[in-house]
Design an enzyme around this catalytic site. Structure first.
Site, PDB file in Angstrom:
ATOM      1  N   HIS A 165       0.848  -1.194   0.000  1.00  0.00           N
ATOM      2  CA  HIS A 165       0.000   0.000   0.000  1.00  0.00           C
ATOM      3  C   HIS A 165       0.883   1.243   0.000  1.00  0.00           C
ATOM      4  CE1 HIS A 165       0.712  -1.157   4.184  1.00  0.00           C
ATOM      5  NE2 HIS A 165       0.733   0.144   4.456  1.00  0.00           N
ATOM      6  N   HIS A 202       0.872   5.302   1.176  1.00  0.00           N
ATOM      7  CA  HIS A 202       0.241   6.379   1.941  1.00  0.00           C
ATOM      8  C   HIS A 202       0.372   7.686   1.154  1.00  0.00           C
ATOM      9  CE1 HIS A 202       0.505   4.271   5.992  1.00  0.00           C
ATOM     10  NE2 HIS A 202       1.402   3.584   5.303  1.00  0.00           N
TER      11      HIS A 202
HETATM   12  P1  5GP Z   1       1.915   0.607   7.351  1.00  0.00           P
HETATM   13  O1  5GP Z   1       2.407   0.911   8.741  1.00  0.00           O
HETATM   14  O2  5GP Z   1       1.778  -0.890   7.117  1.00  0.00           O
HETATM   15  O3  5GP Z   1       2.679   1.287   6.268  1.00  0.00           O
HETATM   16  O4  5GP Z   1       0.473   1.257   7.280  1.00  0.00           O
HETATM   17  C1  5GP Z   1      -0.690   0.612   7.642  1.00  0.00           C
HETATM   18  C2  5GP Z   1      -1.752   1.681   7.774  1.00  0.00           C
HETATM   19  O5  5GP Z   1      -3.019   1.073   7.671  1.00  0.00           O
HETATM   20  C3  5GP Z   1      -1.730   2.425   9.124  1.00  0.00           C
HETATM   21  O6  5GP Z   1      -1.566   3.815   8.867  1.00  0.00           O
HETATM   22  C4  5GP Z   1      -3.085   2.114   9.739  1.00  0.00           C
HETATM   23  O7  5GP Z   1      -3.646   3.220  10.408  1.00  0.00           O
HETATM   24  C5  5GP Z   1      -3.916   1.701   8.541  1.00  0.00           C
HETATM   25  N1  5GP Z   1      -4.942   0.706   8.815  1.00  0.00           N
HETATM   26  C6  5GP Z   1      -4.745  -0.480   9.451  1.00  0.00           C
HETATM   27  N2  5GP Z   1      -5.908  -1.189   9.472  1.00  0.00           N
HETATM   28  C7  5GP Z   1      -6.826  -0.418   8.827  1.00  0.00           C
HETATM   29  C8  5GP Z   1      -8.213  -0.627   8.529  1.00  0.00           C
HETATM   30  O8  5GP Z   1      -8.834  -1.636   8.859  1.00  0.00           O
HETATM   31  N3  5GP Z   1      -8.836   0.367   7.831  1.00  0.00           N
HETATM   32  C9  5GP Z   1      -8.179   1.510   7.446  1.00  0.00           C
HETATM   33  N4  5GP Z   1      -8.886   2.425   6.765  1.00  0.00           N
HETATM   34  N5  5GP Z   1      -6.875   1.726   7.715  1.00  0.00           N
HETATM   35  C10 5GP Z   1      -6.209   0.772   8.407  1.00  0.00           C
END
Ligand code: 5GP
Ligand code: ZN
Length: 138
Positions: free
Chosen positions: A101, A103
């Site tokens: 993903h 951001h």
């Molecule tokens: P990472 O740390 O893996 O780059 O980012 C994961 C992101 O996914 C985090 O910013 C977290 O807030 C978001 N996130 C995790 N679970 C969910 C969810 O069920 N729904 C949404 N909309 N965001 C999520």
């Protein structure tokens, strides 16, 4: 391919509801539940890829144009001054959901800078040695 227990597979494919701001055949773009700023968006491919090392070339080629489109919409729609494009790979890099993903984070002039580091130094000859290790792995 989708993964049985992957929450982003379920969200991207509409099995779990999300606040969606954009969708096409390849991606769903949702708002992050724990935003760095309101409007913090996540680009999710509908196919499951663990991280950037697994993503296929066709999907990869579409990600940056979509990031630019979403970032432009954040600026026009929310009035932010800029936006960060952040993509974490592996726990050491802060990845917590193991479905690729991206951001897209609205940023304002008054915000503290988010992606920062304290500049380090190399000892004599170290930079070339480090570069050689990377070249050898390419
Ligand atoms: P990472 O740390 O893996 O780059 O980012 C994961 C992101 O996914 C985090 O910013 C977290 O807030 C978001 N996130 C995790 N679970 C969910 C969810 O069920 N729904 C949404 N909309 N965001 C999520
Ligand atoms: Zn997945």
């Amino acid at each position: 391919m989708k993964e049985e227990d992957c929450i982003f597979c379920k969200i991207a494919n509409g099995e779990i509801p999300s606040t969606t701001i954009y969708e096409d055949d390849t991606f769903r773009v949702i708002l992050d539940l724990g935003p760095a700023n309101p409007g913090h968006a996540l680009i999710l491919p509908k196919e499951h890829f663990r991280d950037i090392t697994e993503i296929d070339a066709d999907t990869a080629a579409k990600v940056l144009p979509l990031a630019a489109k979403i970032g432009t919409a954040l600026k026009e729609g929310l009035g932010c001054d800029g936006f960060n494009v952040v993509q974490n790979n592996g726990p050491a890099a802060g990845q917590t959901v193991f479905h690729f993903h991206v951001h897209i984070i609205p940023r304002y002039d008054a915000d503290p800078k988010m992606v920062t580091w304290t500049p380090g130094t190399y000892e004599d000859g170290e930079m070339e040695k480090v570069a050689e290790k990377i070249r050898a792995a390419l």
